[in-house]
Write a protein that holds these residues in place. Sequence first.
Motif, PDB file in Angstrom:
ATOM      1  N   ALA A 238     -63.622 -64.064 -28.910  1.00 55.31           N
ATOM      2  CA  ALA A 238     -64.945 -64.667 -28.760  1.00 55.31           C
ATOM      3  C   ALA A 238     -65.024 -65.990 -29.511  1.00 55.31           C
ATOM      4  CB  ALA A 238     -66.004 -63.704 -29.257  1.00 55.31           C
ATOM      5  N   LEU A 239     -64.368 -66.060 -30.658  1.00 57.37           N
ATOM      6  CA  LEU A 239     -64.396 -67.280 -31.453  1.00 57.37           C
ATOM      7  C   LEU A 239     -63.655 -68.417 -30.744  1.00 57.37           C
ATOM      8  CD1 LEU A 239     -65.176 -68.653 -34.137  1.00 57.37           C
ATOM      9  CD2 LEU A 239     -63.015 -67.800 -35.090  1.00 57.37           C
ATOM     10  N   LEU A 240     -62.558 -68.086 -30.079  1.00 53.74           N
ATOM     11  CA  LEU A 240     -61.750 -69.120 -29.434  1.00 53.74           C
ATOM     12  C   LEU A 240     -62.492 -69.809 -28.288  1.00 53.74           C
ATOM     13  CD1 LEU A 240     -58.209 -67.464 -29.376  1.00 53.74           C
ATOM     14  CD2 LEU A 240     -59.057 -69.221 -30.919  1.00 53.74           C
ATOM     15  N   VAL A 241     -63.469 -69.141 -27.700  1.00 49.96           N
ATOM     16  CA  VAL A 241     -64.206 -69.750 -26.588  1.00 49.96           C
ATOM     17  C   VAL A 241     -65.584 -70.214 -27.042  1.00 49.96           C
ATOM     18  CG1 VAL A 241     -62.978 -68.395 -24.873  1.00 49.96           C
ATOM     19  CG2 VAL A 241     -65.084 -67.484 -25.865  1.00 49.96           C
ATOM     20  N   SER A 242     -65.841 -70.166 -28.361  1.00 50.47           N
ATOM     21  CA  SER A 242     -67.147 -70.564 -28.871  1.00 50.47           C
ATOM     22  C   SER A 242     -67.261 -72.093 -28.904  1.00 50.47           C
ATOM     23  CB  SER A 242     -67.351 -70.003 -30.276  1.00 50.47           C
ATOM     24  OG  SER A 242     -66.411 -70.583 -31.169  1.00 50.47           O
ATOM     25  N   PRO A 243     -68.478 -72.630 -28.835  1.00 61.11           N
ATOM     26  CA  PRO A 243     -68.675 -74.084 -28.929  1.00 61.11           C
ATOM     27  C   PRO A 243     -68.142 -74.662 -30.234  1.00 61.11           C
ATOM     28  CG  PRO A 243     -70.666 -73.001 -28.143  1.00 61.11           C
ATOM     29  CD  PRO A 243     -69.750 -71.901 -28.568  1.00 61.11           C
ATOM     30  N   THR A 244     -68.228 -73.892 -31.315  1.00 58.63           N
ATOM     31  CA  THR A 244     -67.733 -74.399 -32.590  1.00 58.63           C
ATOM     32  C   THR A 244     -66.244 -74.703 -32.517  1.00 58.63           C
ATOM     33  OG1 THR A 244     -69.387 -73.117 -33.796  1.00 58.63           O
ATOM     34  CG2 THR A 244     -67.473 -73.859 -35.050  1.00 58.63           C
ATOM     35  N   TYR A 245     -65.480 -73.754 -31.993  1.00 56.49           N
ATOM     36  CA  TYR A 245     -64.034 -73.969 -31.931  1.00 56.49           C
ATOM     37  C   TYR A 245     -63.685 -75.077 -30.946  1.00 56.49           C
ATOM     38  CZ  TYR A 245     -59.048 -73.096 -31.566  1.00 56.49           C
ATOM     39  OH  TYR A 245     -57.700 -73.241 -31.565  1.00 56.49           O
ATOM     40  N   ARG A 246     -64.397 -75.113 -29.803  1.00 55.49           N
ATOM     41  CA  ARG A 246     -64.113 -76.165 -28.829  1.00 55.49           C
ATOM     42  C   ARG A 246     -64.403 -77.538 -29.415  1.00 55.49           C
ATOM     43  NH1 ARG A 246     -66.617 -73.659 -23.185  1.00 55.49           N
ATOM     44  NH2 ARG A 246     -65.066 -71.965 -22.947  1.00 55.49           N
ATOM     45  N   ALA A 272     -65.659 -77.600 -39.071  1.00 58.03           N
ATOM     46  CA  ALA A 272     -64.534 -77.005 -39.805  1.00 58.03           C
ATOM     47  C   ALA A 272     -65.017 -75.940 -40.774  1.00 58.03           C
ATOM     48  CB  ALA A 272     -63.753 -78.088 -40.550  1.00 58.03           C
ATOM     49  N   GLY A 273     -66.130 -76.198 -41.478  1.00 57.28           N
ATOM     50  CA  GLY A 273     -66.639 -75.221 -42.418  1.00 57.28           C
ATOM     51  C   GLY A 273     -67.104 -73.947 -41.745  1.00 57.28           C
ATOM     52  N   ALA A 274     -67.825 -74.083 -40.613  1.00 56.41           N
ATOM     53  CA  ALA A 274     -68.304 -72.899 -39.903  1.00 56.41           C
ATOM     54  C   ALA A 274     -67.147 -72.088 -39.339  1.00 56.41           C
ATOM     55  CB  ALA A 274     -69.257 -73.327 -38.779  1.00 56.41           C
ATOM     56  N   PHE A 275     -66.171 -72.775 -38.757  1.00 54.46           N
ATOM     57  CA  PHE A 275     -65.031 -72.062 -38.187  1.00 54.46           C
ATOM     58  C   PHE A 275     -64.220 -71.364 -39.276  1.00 54.46           C
ATOM     59  CE2 PHE A 275     -60.601 -71.894 -36.814  1.00 54.46           C
ATOM     60  CZ  PHE A 275     -60.730 -71.159 -35.644  1.00 54.46           C
ATOM     61  N   SER A 276     -64.007 -72.048 -40.400  1.00 55.99           N
ATOM     62  CA  SER A 276     -63.231 -71.467 -41.500  1.00 55.99           C
ATOM     63  C   SER A 276     -63.925 -70.233 -42.064  1.00 55.99           C
ATOM     64  CB  SER A 276     -63.017 -72.513 -42.591  1.00 55.99           C
ATOM     65  OG  SER A 276     -62.307 -71.962 -43.676  1.00 55.99           O
ATOM     66  N   ALA A 277     -65.249 -70.324 -42.248  1.00 59.20           N
ATOM     67  CA  ALA A 277     -65.977 -69.180 -42.792  1.00 59.20           C
ATOM     68  C   ALA A 277     -65.932 -67.996 -41.832  1.00 59.20           C
ATOM     69  CB  ALA A 277     -67.423 -69.583 -43.072  1.00 59.20           C
ATOM     70  N   THR A 278     -66.046 -68.291 -40.529  1.00 61.14           N
ATOM     71  CA  THR A 278     -65.999 -67.203 -39.549  1.00 61.14           C
ATOM     72  C   THR A 278     -64.621 -66.542 -39.537  1.00 61.14           C
ATOM     73  OG1 THR A 278     -67.611 -68.403 -38.191  1.00 61.14           O
ATOM     74  CG2 THR A 278     -66.360 -66.643 -37.129  1.00 61.14           C
ATOM     75  N   VAL A 279     -63.566 -67.342 -39.598  1.00 62.93           N
ATOM     76  CA  VAL A 279     -62.208 -66.785 -39.626  1.00 62.93           C
ATOM     77  C   VAL A 279     -62.001 -65.940 -40.876  1.00 62.93           C
ATOM     78  CG1 VAL A 279     -59.761 -67.361 -39.773  1.00 62.93           C
ATOM     79  CG2 VAL A 279     -61.227 -68.592 -38.179  1.00 62.93           C
ATOM     80  N   ASP A 280     -62.481 -66.431 -42.021  1.00 62.00           N
ATOM     81  CA  ASP A 280     -62.386 -65.650 -43.263  1.00 62.00           C
ATOM     82  C   ASP A 280     -63.051 -64.286 -43.089  1.00 62.00           C
ATOM     83  OD1 ASP A 280     -60.900 -67.291 -44.856  1.00 62.00           O
ATOM     84  OD2 ASP A 280     -62.612 -68.383 -45.648  1.00 62.00           O
ATOM     85  N   ARG A 281     -64.232 -64.293 -42.530  1.00 64.57           N
ATOM     86  CA  ARG A 281     -64.968 -63.037 -42.370  1.00 64.57           C
ATOM     87  C   ARG A 281     -64.248 -62.087 -41.427  1.00 64.57           C
ATOM     88  NH1 ARG A 281     -69.088 -65.224 -40.820  1.00 64.57           N
ATOM     89  NH2 ARG A 281     -69.141 -64.743 -38.565  1.00 64.57           N
ATOM     90  N   PHE A 282     -63.729 -62.638 -40.324  1.00 64.31           N
ATOM     91  CA  PHE A 282     -63.009 -61.786 -39.366  1.00 64.31           C
ATOM     92  C   PHE A 282     -61.725 -61.234 -39.969  1.00 64.31           C
ATOM     93  CE2 PHE A 282     -64.977 -63.987 -35.393  1.00 64.31           C
ATOM     94  CZ  PHE A 282     -66.166 -63.323 -35.646  1.00 64.31           C
TER      95      PHE A 282
END
Length: 636
Positions: A238-246, A272-282
């Motif tokens: 889901a993260l890979l297709v999110s607007p943040t990652y794109r 970058a901050g939002a994506f990094s925090a989401t990856v950390d949480r996952f």
Amino acid sequence: MASRTIRFKLYALLSLPIVALVALWAFVTGYVVGDFFELRQAGTLYDQVSAPATALATEVQHERRVSAIQLSTASGRADGLPEARGQTDRAIDDFLRRATALETTSVLSPKLGDALAEVTAQVQKLRTIRGDIDGGIVNRLQAVQAFSTITDAIYRLQDQVVTVSEIDLYQQAVGLQRISHAHDLLSREDALISGAILAGELTHDEYEAMEVLAPNRRLLLSEGVAALDDELSAPFNALLVSPTYRGLVALELEIADASTLPRDRNAWQPLAGAFSATVDRFLVSRASLLNDRADAAAGGIIAQIIIAGGLGLAAILGAVILSAKLGRRLAEELGHLRMTALELAEVRLPQVVERLRRGETVDVKADAPPIPTTGTTLEITDVARAFSTVQSTAVEAAVGEARLRHGFNRVFRNLARRNQSLVHRQLTQLDSMQRKTSEPEVLEDLYRLDHLTTRMRRQSEGLIILSGATAGRTWRNPVPILDMVRAAVAEVEDYKRITVLPMPDAKLTGTATADVTHLLAELLENATVFSPPTTMVSVRGGVAGRGFVVEVEDRGLGLQARECEAINERLASPPEFDVADSEQLGLFVVSQLAARHGIKVTLNRSPYGGTTAVVFIPQTVLTGAEGVPAGVMAGE
């Protein structure tokens, strides 16, 4: 029970327990128990190594970003750098404390130990890196690369921590490791770009670094997500297709195409901050889920151990009960045979041989009765009979050898006595002839014959000593040691090469004089034979604390250390005379004579390269009488 072969009984005894043990316990130990301990070990490594290493990597990444920002600001100071460094130091202390704990070191493999050592070595460089940053010695890219060596060592350590044998769990753990590594590459990008945004430009070297980091990050992320199963990969997909990652990928591509910072410079840090925090949480949630799976797998393995172990124990108990009767009977028979054989080898045969050496008579049938056989196993009964035969044969052989040895001794003694009588008569005749003539040439020839005859007498006495008897010559009165030494020199063929140095006054008892003279003559003979004919052999003596010491020193080639040690051992503990060993009869005679009177003879390396024979004569064969003339040999 009828007699059976030992093979039949062994097969009947061992077949069922061995089959049960191999079929059940090999399975339990080789597969189930091994998997359980590997899972437990993996859990320990996760708690003690992986978790603190992950926390350390996070703090290093944060300090890396803040350090890059400090190098990019005009003031040279970034907010939060001291706090970031303090958090990194605390993470390092926690990591080192857990990594060096006994619980951790007990499960470390060599490769994992090397990886731990590498991380420890890298974190020790932090002080240097921080000093370079504070002093402005390094640029932004160099600082990021310096911190990255630490995170690279941490991720190599993380790769070694994955040790589970369950292939599915292993694949999921490797996938999470790749995602974590991709997250670190994004952290490096963020540090470079955040600093470049503050500085206003992206250098050429930083751009080239971005060209490597961005594609590798995307590759590791996609490979890591692909390795996960549906449950673990769902949030990442889901993260890979999110607007943040794109949006983040679009900014990376813009930087790569334009070779400069993106037009919207304020867009990078939020994305970058939002994506990094989401990856950390996952990553945290997926790792927790994976650990729950490992615990569940361990619980299933425990259940398998209980079931398989119970069935195996029941089978083994049944096999043991069925084979106990045969085993007990066979053990009793073998135990009886063993005790009888040990008694034969360690008690009965040595006693018989010792009696034969003392010259006692041995009755083979009475002293070597057959070994009793009470067992029902055919092979054990045959072995007992064979031991009885071996015992009788050994005793008969020992008796025959003893008779042969006594026969040789009698032959030596009889021949030596005859030669001794003839030599004595010849010496008497030579003495008479010397008294009747006054011509110098004739006297010189007679003296030469007298000297040769004296040597012949010593050889005859040597044969008598070899036979175990005494030489027969004795003195009634004490004899000065100097006279004894001169008498020994007179019995040596090359006596002109021997120099006798002055000695203190001391006397030998008459009963020991002949043997000590013979002993010293043998040593002098060896000294002259084994040294060049142009060299001299010196004899000196002196009073010791508890006796008298005579030294015979030659200047030959000497003895090797190992050979000298072997000869000294034989001189200290005289062996029984062996007819087959006739190369060192003189040393054997010396050892026998020395043992007879408590004399100690040792060979040492001479300072001149030859050999020094040291003869220690104890006080028991010395006398303190002064001025007593040498006695006359009995019978002469």
